[in-house]
Write a protein that holds these residues in place. Structure first.
Motif, PDB file in Angstrom:
ATOM      1  N   MET A  85       0.825  -1.203   0.000  1.00  0.00           N
ATOM      2  CA  MET A  85       0.000   0.000   0.000  1.00  0.00           C
ATOM      3  C   MET A  85       0.861   1.255   0.000  1.00  0.00           C
ATOM      4  O   MET A  85       1.678   1.476   0.907  1.00  0.00           O
ATOM      5  N   GLN A 105      -7.563   1.864   0.422  1.00  0.00           N
ATOM      6  CA  GLN A 105      -7.855   1.054   1.609  1.00  0.00           C
ATOM      7  C   GLN A 105      -9.188   0.321   1.458  1.00  0.00           C
ATOM      8  O   GLN A 105      -9.311  -0.855   1.807  1.00  0.00           O
ATOM      9  N   ALA A 108      -8.672  -2.513  -0.906  1.00  0.00           N
ATOM     10  CA  ALA A 108      -7.872  -3.570  -0.285  1.00  0.00           C
ATOM     11  C   ALA A 108      -8.714  -4.395   0.683  1.00  0.00           C
ATOM     12  O   ALA A 108      -8.585  -5.620   0.744  1.00  0.00           O
ATOM     13  N   VAL A 123       0.384  -7.329   4.766  1.00  0.00           N
ATOM     14  CA  VAL A 123       0.271  -5.924   4.387  1.00  0.00           C
ATOM     15  C   VAL A 123       1.618  -5.243   4.553  1.00  0.00           C
ATOM     16  O   VAL A 123       2.267  -5.379   5.597  1.00  0.00           O
ATOM     17  N   VAL A 147      -4.519  -2.604   7.331  1.00  0.00           N
ATOM     18  CA  VAL A 147      -4.894  -1.754   6.197  1.00  0.00           C
ATOM     19  C   VAL A 147      -5.536  -0.457   6.686  1.00  0.00           C
ATOM     20  O   VAL A 147      -5.215   0.640   6.214  1.00  0.00           O
TER      21      VAL A 147
END
Length: 325
Positions: A85, A105, A108, A123, A147
């Motif tokens: 990310m 986000q 995800a 992550v 996340v």
């Protein structure tokens, strides 16, 4: 084939054997009575086929009651997925509502919810460096929390994102040697990196101003290990302006960089211009299919066959004698 209740199987088969023996003895007595009365039965027809069908159904029910299962090869999505990310300052741009990072986000989290339990998900948050915020595992609560806890910070280094993700996959630090030597990670063909970013690749560790050399080297390491990189572009080509250290900077989605990065490892680029489109990304990313041996329950199928045999036996007996038993 295996049975979850082998003792129950033995008991049920004994009962079935007793019923079969009883049916045979009853048929012999009936044959003897008819023979004494001068009635001859056709050879081989002492027991009516309907009785045999019913007995076969009882035997199958006995087998089904023991919980039979067969070890069969089953194709399933499996392996390791790392959600890389981008948390660089440019991800705070609002050309995707409510912001690039918030939309990434949301996408995800939808991706996490769509994956089967056989997939380990980790992550990695990255800006100019990379930090594993949640190691690969099946704990979806921890993954979702990792996340949701991501915050904006710093510039962008796609090389750091790849190296950090490979470190999370292999469980050891993955770096490029000072002389440019690339490490040999072995085969990790069941692993996939899903990289959410706007593609703006600033300087990072071992990179020049454009970040291209180190990013290419990191992608080569992933390619050599058999790790696909699926990139998800977050933002728009028009872009937006963000404030960094008191300065107004324009930022826009760099599809070319993300497309080249994905294709260099056998992956694909997934464009998205808003949160709704990002939500659908989970269904467009191809995960690896592996074949694993799995115990498949057979009780349901065996029971269905048994009931069919019992019904057929009852109908044949009824048609011949006018009664079921």
């Amino acid at each position: 084939m295996s049975f979850s209740h082998p003792l129950l199987l033995a008991f049920a088969l004994l009962v079935a054997a007793g019923l079969t023996t009883g049916a045979v003895l009853a048929a012999r007595r009936r044959y003897a009575v008819l023979a004494a009365a001068g009635v001859a039965l056709p050879a081989g027809r002492r027991i009516h086929p309907g009785v045999w069908l019913s007995l076969a159904g009882v035997v199958l029910l006995a087998v089904a009651s023991a919980g039979p299962a067969a070890a069969l090869p089953v194709a399933r999505s499996a392996g390791t997925v790392i959600l890389a990310m981008d948390v660089s300052t440019s991800m705070g741009a609002a050309d995707v509502s409510p912001s690039r990072l918030a939309a990434a986000q949301q996408a995800a989290l939808s991706f996490v919810d769509a994956q089967p339990e056989s997939v380990d998900i980790g992550v990695v948050g990255f800006d100019q460096g990379a930090l594993t915020t949640s190691p690969p595992g099946v704990d979806r609560v921890a993954t979702r929390a990792a996340v949701q806890d991501l915050r904006l910070a710093g510039g962008t280094s796609l090389a750091s994102a790849i190296l950090g993700s490979l470190s999370a996959i292999t469980g050891k630090a993955v770096t490029v040697g000072e002389d440019g030597t690339l490490p040999d990670l072995g085969s990790w063909s069941s692993a996939t990196i899903v990289l959410f970013s706007d593609g703006e690749n600033g300087g990072g560790r071992g990179e020049d101003g454009a970040g291209a050399p180190a990013t290419a080297a990191a992608a080569t390491i992933a390619q050599n290990a058999g790790v696909h990189i699926e990139t998800v572009g977050v933002g728009t080509a028009t872009g937006a302006t963000v404030e960094v250290n008191g300065y107004q900077l324009h930022t826009a989605l760099d599809t070319d960089t993300l497309t080249t990065l994905a294709q260099s490892t056998g992956g694909s680029y997934h464009p998205a211009s808003d949160a709704a489109q990002l939500d659908s990304v989970a269904s467009t990313i191809d995960l690896r299919l592996t074949v694993a041996t799995q115990d498949v329950p057979l009780a349901g199928g065996i029971t269905a066959v048994a009931l069919a045999l019992l019904a057929a036996g009852a109908l044949l007996t009824l048609a011949r004698t006018g009664r079921i038993v």
